[in-house]
Motif scaffolding. Sequence first.
Motif, PDB file in Angstrom:
ATOM      1  N   ASN A 233       0.857  -1.464   0.166  1.00 23.65           N
ATOM      2  CA  ASN A 233      -0.683   0.336  -0.218  1.00 23.65           C
ATOM      3  C   ASN A 233       0.484   1.282   0.184  1.00 23.65           C
ATOM      4  O   ASN A 233       0.308   2.754  -0.102  1.00 23.65           O
ATOM      5  CB  ASN A 233      -0.816  -0.340   1.412  1.00 23.65           C
ATOM      6  CG  ASN A 233      -1.960  -1.450   1.052  1.00 23.65           C
ATOM      7  OD1 ASN A 233      -2.437  -1.394   0.121  1.00 23.65           O
ATOM      8  ND2 ASN A 233      -2.278  -1.863   2.461  1.00 23.65           N
ATOM      9  N   ASN A 234       2.587   1.335   0.551  1.00 26.41           N
ATOM     10  CA  ASN A 234       2.876   2.520   0.607  1.00 26.41           C
ATOM     11  C   ASN A 234       3.997   2.032  -0.292  1.00 26.41           C
ATOM     12  O   ASN A 234       5.359   2.324  -0.236  1.00 26.41           O
ATOM     13  CB  ASN A 234       3.679   2.983   1.547  1.00 26.41           C
ATOM     14  CG  ASN A 234       2.579   3.374   2.352  1.00 26.41           C
ATOM     15  OD1 ASN A 234       1.956   3.943   2.766  1.00 26.41           O
ATOM     16  ND2 ASN A 234       2.406   1.499   3.428  1.00 26.41           N
ATOM     17  N   SER A 235       3.974   1.321  -1.727  1.00 28.51           N
ATOM     18  CA  SER A 235       5.093   0.888  -2.644  1.00 28.51           C
ATOM     19  C   SER A 235       6.107   2.082  -3.046  1.00 28.51           C
ATOM     20  O   SER A 235       7.376   1.931  -3.195  1.00 28.51           O
ATOM     21  CB  SER A 235       4.595   0.080  -4.312  1.00 28.51           C
ATOM     22  OG  SER A 235       3.386   1.285  -4.691  1.00 28.51           O
ATOM     23  N   GLY A 236       5.599   3.253  -3.463  1.00 24.44           N
ATOM     24  CA  GLY A 236       6.480   4.144  -3.830  1.00 24.44           C
ATOM     25  C   GLY A 236       7.493   5.180  -2.631  1.00 24.44           C
ATOM     26  O   GLY A 236       8.677   4.853  -2.377  1.00 24.44           O
ATOM     27  N   ALA A 237       6.703   4.982  -1.879  1.00 27.88           N
ATOM     28  CA  ALA A 237       7.420   5.098  -0.293  1.00 27.88           C
ATOM     29  C   ALA A 237       8.783   4.717   0.667  1.00 27.88           C
ATOM     30  O   ALA A 237      10.007   5.046   0.260  1.00 27.88           O
ATOM     31  CB  ALA A 237       6.683   5.914   0.861  1.00 27.88           C
ATOM     32  N   VAL A 238       8.388   3.455   0.812  1.00 27.15           N
ATOM     33  CA  VAL A 238       9.290   2.401   0.790  1.00 27.15           C
ATOM     34  C   VAL A 238      10.007   2.423  -0.071  1.00 27.15           C
ATOM     35  O   VAL A 238      11.871   1.778  -0.022  1.00 27.15           O
ATOM     36  CB  VAL A 238       8.157   0.953   0.718  1.00 27.15           C
ATOM     37  CG1 VAL A 238       9.138  -0.322   0.521  1.00 27.15           C
ATOM     38  CG2 VAL A 238       7.356   0.623   1.984  1.00 27.15           C
ATOM     39  N   ALA A 239       9.722   1.857  -1.219  1.00 27.86           N
ATOM     40  CA  ALA A 239      11.061   2.280  -2.708  1.00 27.86           C
ATOM     41  C   ALA A 239      11.983   3.368  -2.755  1.00 27.86           C
ATOM     42  O   ALA A 239      12.878   3.594  -2.886  1.00 27.86           O
ATOM     43  CB  ALA A 239      10.726   2.234  -3.888  1.00 27.86           C
ATOM     44  N   LEU A 240      11.605   4.268  -2.363  1.00 31.39           N
ATOM     45  CA  LEU A 240      12.246   5.787  -1.968  1.00 31.39           C
ATOM     46  C   LEU A 240      13.185   6.092  -0.839  1.00 31.39           C
ATOM     47  O   LEU A 240      14.615   5.626  -1.238  1.00 31.39           O
ATOM     48  CB  LEU A 240      11.377   7.324  -1.838  1.00 31.39           C
ATOM     49  CG  LEU A 240      10.743   7.333  -3.270  1.00 31.39           C
ATOM     50  CD1 LEU A 240       9.672   8.354  -3.128  1.00 31.39           C
ATOM     51  CD2 LEU A 240      11.643   8.212  -4.354  1.00 31.39           C
ATOM     52  N   ILE A 241      12.880   5.275   0.396  1.00 32.36           N
ATOM     53  CA  ILE A 241      13.255   5.225   1.615  1.00 32.36           C
ATOM     54  C   ILE A 241      14.863   4.052   1.385  1.00 32.36           C
ATOM     55  O   ILE A 241      16.038   4.020   1.318  1.00 32.36           O
ATOM     56  CB  ILE A 241      12.592   4.496   2.399  1.00 32.36           C
ATOM     57  CG1 ILE A 241      11.534   5.444   3.262  1.00 32.36           C
ATOM     58  CG2 ILE A 241      13.737   3.385   3.926  1.00 32.36           C
ATOM     59  CD1 ILE A 241      10.739   5.143   4.007  1.00 32.36           C
ATOM     60  N   VAL A 242      14.203   3.416   0.234  1.00 32.50           N
ATOM     61  CA  VAL A 242      15.268   2.080   0.203  1.00 32.50           C
ATOM     62  C   VAL A 242      16.620   2.161  -0.925  1.00 32.50           C
ATOM     63  O   VAL A 242      18.153   2.492  -0.697  1.00 32.50           O
ATOM     64  CB  VAL A 242      14.328   0.366  -0.497  1.00 32.50           C
ATOM     65  CG1 VAL A 242      16.078  -0.633  -0.712  1.00 32.50           C
ATOM     66  CG2 VAL A 242      13.563  -0.078   0.358  1.00 32.50           C
ATOM     67  N   ALA A 243      16.286   2.827  -2.197  1.00 33.19           N
ATOM     68  CA  ALA A 243      17.338   3.593  -2.813  1.00 33.19           C
ATOM     69  C   ALA A 243      17.843   4.568  -2.330  1.00 33.19           C
ATOM     70  O   ALA A 243      18.862   4.354  -2.401  1.00 33.19           O
ATOM     71  CB  ALA A 243      15.801   4.181  -4.293  1.00 33.19           C
ATOM     72  N   ALA A 244      16.917   5.570  -1.338  1.00 31.39           N
ATOM     73  CA  ALA A 244      18.021   6.162  -0.925  1.00 31.39           C
ATOM     74  C   ALA A 244      18.765   5.536   0.425  1.00 31.39           C
ATOM     75  O   ALA A 244      20.247   6.512  -0.054  1.00 31.39           O
ATOM     76  CB  ALA A 244      17.069   7.324  -0.229  1.00 31.39           C
ATOM     77  N   LEU A 245      19.198   4.939   0.830  1.00 33.62           N
ATOM     78  CA  LEU A 245      19.649   4.201   2.051  1.00 33.62           C
ATOM     79  C   LEU A 245      20.827   3.452   1.630  1.00 33.62           C
ATOM     80  O   LEU A 245      21.775   3.278   1.381  1.00 33.62           O
ATOM     81  CB  LEU A 245      18.438   3.449   3.254  1.00 33.62           C
ATOM     82  CG  LEU A 245      17.935   4.332   4.265  1.00 33.62           C
ATOM     83  CD1 LEU A 245      17.705   3.559   4.521  1.00 33.62           C
ATOM     84  CD2 LEU A 245      18.788   5.315   4.584  1.00 33.62           C
ATOM     85  N   LEU A 246      20.424   2.767   0.254  1.00 37.25           N
ATOM     86  CA  LEU A 246      21.582   1.841  -0.137  1.00 37.25           C
ATOM     87  C   LEU A 246      22.819   2.710  -1.061  1.00 37.25           C
ATOM     88  O   LEU A 246      23.421   2.249  -1.296  1.00 37.25           O
ATOM     89  CB  LEU A 246      20.463   1.023  -1.774  1.00 37.25           C
ATOM     90  CG  LEU A 246      19.793   0.346  -1.167  1.00 37.25           C
ATOM     91  CD1 LEU A 246      19.188  -0.717  -2.059  1.00 37.25           C
ATOM     92  CD2 LEU A 246      20.469  -1.230  -0.052  1.00 37.25           C
ATOM     93  N   GLY A 247      21.748   3.580  -1.654  1.00 41.75           N
ATOM     94  CA  GLY A 247      23.005   4.513  -2.606  1.00 41.75           C
ATOM     95  C   GLY A 247      24.085   5.453  -1.900  1.00 41.75           C
ATOM     96  O   GLY A 247      25.424   6.046  -1.879  1.00 41.75           O
ATOM     97  N   LEU A 248      23.593   6.303  -0.148  1.00 40.95           N
ATOM     98  CA  LEU A 248      24.339   6.942   0.288  1.00 40.95           C
ATOM     99  C   LEU A 248      25.682   6.420   0.747  1.00 40.95           C
ATOM    100  O   LEU A 248      26.850   7.489   0.909  1.00 40.95           O
ATOM    101  CB  LEU A 248      23.417   7.243   2.146  1.00 40.95           C
ATOM    102  CG  LEU A 248      22.379   8.603   2.231  1.00 40.95           C
ATOM    103  CD1 LEU A 248      21.741   8.228   2.945  1.00 40.95           C
ATOM    104  CD2 LEU A 248      23.150   9.418   1.538  1.00 40.95           C
ATOM    105  N   PRO A 249      25.929   5.206   0.567  1.00 38.77           N
ATOM    106  CA  PRO A 249      27.036   4.497   1.463  1.00 38.77           C
ATOM    107  C   PRO A 249      28.148   5.008   0.069  1.00 38.77           C
ATOM    108  O   PRO A 249      29.083   5.193   0.104  1.00 38.77           O
ATOM    109  CB  PRO A 249      27.427   3.016   1.896  1.00 38.77           C
ATOM    110  CG  PRO A 249      26.157   2.790   2.050  1.00 38.77           C
ATOM    111  CD  PRO A 249      24.941   3.789   1.040  1.00 38.77           C
ATOM    112  N   PHE A 250      27.827   5.525  -1.446  1.00 37.93           N
ATOM    113  CA  PHE A 250      28.467   5.245  -2.359  1.00 37.93           C
ATOM    114  C   PHE A 250      28.856   6.382  -2.536  1.00 37.93           C
ATOM    115  O   PHE A 250      29.609   7.107  -3.667  1.00 37.93           O
ATOM    116  CB  PHE A 250      27.871   4.650  -3.749  1.00 37.93           C
ATOM    117  CG  PHE A 250      27.609   2.759  -3.710  1.00 37.93           C
ATOM    118  CD1 PHE A 250      28.748   2.624  -3.694  1.00 37.93           C
ATOM    119  CD2 PHE A 250      26.954   2.740  -3.088  1.00 37.93           C
ATOM    120  CE1 PHE A 250      29.063   1.284  -3.385  1.00 37.93           C
ATOM    121  CE2 PHE A 250      26.553   1.297  -2.373  1.00 37.93           C
ATOM    122  CZ  PHE A 250      27.548   0.296  -3.091  1.00 37.93           C
TER     123      PHE A 250
END
Length: 390
Positions: A233-250
């Motif tokens: 029910n919150n696919s967009g919000a969850v996708a944004l959080i995961v994508a943001a957190l995965l990219g930050l270390p790089f």
Amino acid sequence: SLVNISDIEKNIRPLRETFNDYKQKYKEAKGAENTDIESMINLRGNIKILSDICLQIKSKIEERLENISTLNKDWLDKKDYWEQLRQQSNFINNKTAKDIFIENDKIIDEAIKLFDGVDAPVTNLNQKLSELNKETEKLADELDKYIEELRSRLFKKTGHAMLTSKFFNEFDSKLKDHFFAGIAKLEIMNDNYFKNNAWVFVVQIIIAFLLAYYFQHTDKTFLTKLGLGFVCNNSGAVALIVAALLGLPFLESIPLAIKFIYNVIIGVSFAFIICSKLPNKGEKAAVILVFVLYILYMFFDLITMPMALSRLIIAVFSLASGIYFLKLNDLLSKNYDSNEDKTPAVSTKEKIICKVIGIFMLIAFVGQLAGYTALANHVFDITLRSVLIS
């Protein structure tokens, strides 16, 4: 390879850049009118991590120096051994034996020659790291003293009372210039930073779209069994959080403005997820209010908001949110009575939390009103952080 130190140098360069960034933040904080204790404590923690990394790399360098010294000593011992053997040998006049000694001397001398000056670049690198570690420890000590100084200010009057002419006199042309100067120095990213990190942003966008598509079209039953039913029910919000957190270390040393943008994206996404799970409109409004307040608070810190304007805005927000949270139970009860769906009222625990938040927000308001700016800001900040964490 003992001689090849490029792998270690590659790790040291970003450490120096990170240290310079931390030092600049500390310098800006000391020059600011209003510095948050929590941000300095976080900075102190980051410096401790940096110091630990320096010590780990220094240990590797010293281990490599020890290995070089050990190998060099081994070859010198071999030279001494063959020299003693030559003097004791009864075959010294034997041509074959003589050729063997000459060949061994040649091999050993070449090996020893390889170690001449080989430890110089490693020693130089170790010296640089030692200097960086000393600077890091010195900055950490300065920060410890500054944090203690900030704590001592908490119960001291650090500003004019808000209902006095002295406070309103602070709203002059200088305040306007200060505000726009803070906006002007706000640099999201320069060309080089974008060129070096554009691939990370692109990958994050692609990951966000792919995850959102997957969550929308995957089997909801499977995610529900895993306790992740809210994801569908919150696919967009969850996708944004995961994508943001995965990219930050790089990302390379992230500018403050970029960090703020990421915090907004993650914060808003979390707010959507939390609101989707709350049945009461009042609770949803409270969540939105907290996230909006915290985002604004981070923005004020980002642009180094003039103290007078910052105090006024935080006082208004503290008063409004304090009254809202104290009356939230009544608002929810009215909403419950008039709601045809009869959504459940809040629990006793939630009522207590709302009252505590309301009381602390009003304490922050009174502190600003009386001129205890440091205490008021600290209470306002830790209240928002506590609500977000809980």
